[in-house]
Write a protein that holds these residues in place. Structure first.
Motif, PDB file in Angstrom:
ATOM      1  N   CYS A 172      -6.851  -1.279   0.273  1.00 34.79           N
ATOM      2  CA  CYS A 172      -5.856  -1.703   1.263  1.00 34.79           C
ATOM      3  C   CYS A 172      -6.571  -2.344   2.459  1.00 34.79           C
ATOM      4  N   VAL A 179      -7.694   2.435   2.082  1.00 37.27           N
ATOM      5  CA  VAL A 179      -7.621   3.353   0.935  1.00 37.27           C
ATOM      6  C   VAL A 179      -7.910   2.598  -0.357  1.00 37.27           C
ATOM      7  N   SER A 209      -5.355  -2.801   5.227  1.00 37.02           N
ATOM      8  CA  SER A 209      -4.893  -2.234   6.485  1.00 37.02           C
ATOM      9  C   SER A 209      -5.529  -0.862   6.751  1.00 37.02           C
ATOM     10  N   CYS A 210      -5.450   0.053   5.738  1.00 39.86           N
ATOM     11  CA  CYS A 210      -5.948   1.408   5.994  1.00 39.86           C
ATOM     12  C   CYS A 210      -7.230   1.717   5.222  1.00 39.86           C
ATOM     13  N   CYS A 241      -0.346   3.788   3.327  1.00 40.17           N
ATOM     14  CA  CYS A 241       0.039   3.538   4.726  1.00 40.17           C
ATOM     15  C   CYS A 241       1.353   2.762   4.814  1.00 40.17           C
ATOM     16  N   CYS A 246       0.848  -1.196   0.000  1.00 43.23           N
ATOM     17  CA  CYS A 246       0.000   0.000   0.000  1.00 43.23           C
ATOM     18  C   CYS A 246       0.888   1.251   0.000  1.00 43.23           C
TER      19      CYS A 246
HETATM   20 ZN   LIG Z   1      -2.888   1.079   3.361  1.00 41.59          ZN
END
Ligand SMILES: [Zn+2]
Length: 483
Positions: free
Chosen positions: A438, A443, A440-441, A420, A417
């Motif tokens: 993503c 986006v 994780s974040c 992040c 990503c």
């Molecule tokens: Zn991310």
């Protein structure tokens, strides 16, 4: 402080050669001879380091007879010999062996220099066995002025029968302009020499016959290929001149490539002291990202999908069959499509990219793509993408005070990503097209833009300290949702 001198002062551009079977045999022969000479030099140096110096001529006979002594494994003083002395001895040996007419001075000089670099790399004391009997894998055979770009489709290599097919039209615009200038000048020289011989012949000079025939026999077949369409000079950020410094390469697959050496006559300073990052691809030739000038893409302009693997026509049925030259036909088709569709887009992109002092490009490993079943390598070859990228890299190498180009390894550029920084979190979802999300974040980013942004971060992290500025940080993710 003045910049350190660059190792090779020439801007080098490389493209494949498509020799006929006869030409390939001749190229193979020359390649083999040069490898044998390297072996002679290596055995000679091994003997000298071991304290058993023998004349190069004798060593050549030992090598020919397969009676090379086993080199010592104890560290010894490496031989000190100037390239000039080594070349003089080698010239005499090639004369002896009857190879001199097959190998020009430029080739021998290149061989000796390359061998000298190998010896130097071993240090002043090394094991004689460390002197390798084969040239390194990136060895290039110097052709110097023995290779000539006589047209957009042909190269003349002195000593190789006829003209060798080659896609010279793949060279970027400034290099093509330099080749045209060179061709026009060479054509003028030949025409002037022929005019003198013709005048003497027509005036009844008894000696002129032989001179005229020799000239036509040597250069007559080249003439139709030399007439270069001059055209108006294109405004360009860089102007080049073709140097007589061509080199021949052989790929691991046994194919031949030629690289031309150019001198840079003029290169305008970049407009932006900034970095532009490029993700090469098939849908878009390049997707780019910058910190302050936004991002964008260079669309693949080819109107035919998979255009690079066209079927070949079968031989016509009939009483009299004319042999088909498929290689020539393929090359003409490639030339047509490249000039009409690809080149204008690449040239426009080149003008844009040259405005930036820093460029980061993903160094896509073509072999890795092939292993994954992707036919990206023929696409890159067809579009000349690597030639243009090399052109940018060479300009940066030759202008290290003002420019830099960083090749970024391809691992994870698409999967990580760029917002992040999490590793391998960009997920593909149905109906999301080329967008990735993503894990994780959260986006959402276009796949290619995400890659370009990752390339930017990595190039910026690897930034050389030779330049007086550093790349700015990328802005937070831009609204880039449409395809
Ligand atoms: Zn991310």
């Amino acid at each position: 402080m003045p910049p350190p001198p660059v190792a090779d002062p020439h801007l080098r551009l490389r493209h494949p050669l498509y020799p006929s079977a006869v030409q390939r045999r001749a190229l193979d022969h020359r390649w083999t001879l040069v490898h044998r000479l390297w072996r002679v030099l290596a055995v000679h140096a091994q003997l000298e380091a071991s304290g058993h110096l023998r004349p190069l001529r004798e060593v050549a006979h030992l090598v020919a007879a397969g009676q090379e002594p086993t080199p010592g494994n104890v560290p010894r003083q490496m031989p000190h010999r100037s390239n000039r002395d080594r070349q003089q001895e080698l010239e005499a040996v090639t004369q002896d062996l009857g190879w001199r007419s097959l190998l020009g001075s430029a080739t021998l000089e290149g061989l000796v220099r390359s061998f000298g670099r190998h010896l130097q790399s071993l240090g002043s004391v090394a094991r004689p066995a460390a002197i390798v009997l084969e040239p390194p894998s990136d060895f290039a055979l110097m052709l110097g002025g023995l290779a000539r770009p006589v047209g957009e489709l042909h190269v003349e290599i002195v000593g190789i029968p006829d003209l060798v097919l080659a896609p010279l039209y793949l060279l970027p615009g400034p290099a093509q302009a330099a080749v045209r200038v060179w061709r026009a000048a060479f054509d003028d020289r030949l025409t002037a020499a022929r005019a003198v011989l013709e005048a003497a012949l027509l005036a009844g000079d008894p000696a002129a016959d032989a001179g005229y025939l020799a000239h036509i026999a040597r250069y007559g077949a080249l003439e139709p290929h030399l007439a270069a369409q001059a055209g108006p000079p294109q405004p360009s950020l860089v102007s080049l001149c073709l140097a007589e410094a061509a080199r021949l390469h052989r790929t691991p697959a046994g194919d031949y490539e030629i690289d031309w050496g150019f001198r840079v006559l003029d290169l305008l300073p970049p407009r932006h002291q900034a970095l532009i990052a490029l993700d090469p691809g098939e849908r878009n030739l390049w997707t780019w990202a910058t910190a302050h000038q936004g991002c964008g893409r260079v669309h693949n302009p080819l109107k035919l999908r998979r255009a690079w693997v066209a079927p070949q026509p079968a031989a016509p049925v009939g009483l009299i069959q004319h042999p088909l030259d498929h290689n020539y036909a393929r090359m003409r088709r490639h030339q047509l499509l490249f000039h009409a569709q690809v080149q204008p887009v690449l040239e426009q992109a080149l003008r844009h990219l040259l405005l930036y002092a820093g460029i980061g490009i993903e160094h896509t490993t073509l072999e890795r793509m092939a292993r994954r079943g992707l036919d990206y390598a023929p696409f890159v070859a067809f579009t000349g993408l690597r030639v243009y990228e090399t052109f940018l890299a060479e300009l940066a190498r030759l202008d290290p005070v003002r420019r830099a180009l960083i090749w970024v390894p391809p691992e994870g550029t698409s999967a990580d990503c760029s917002a992040c920084g999490a590793r391998r979190t960009m997920r593909y979802a149905r109906r999301e097209g080329r967008r990735r999300t993503c894990a994780s974040c959260g986006v959402r980013l276009n796949r290619d833009l995400n890659a370009a942004r990752n390339i930017y971060w990595r190039a910026a992290a690897d930034w050389p300290d030779t330049l007086p500025w550093r790349p700015a940080a990328l802005p937070c993710v831009q609204p880039w949702t449409r395809q």
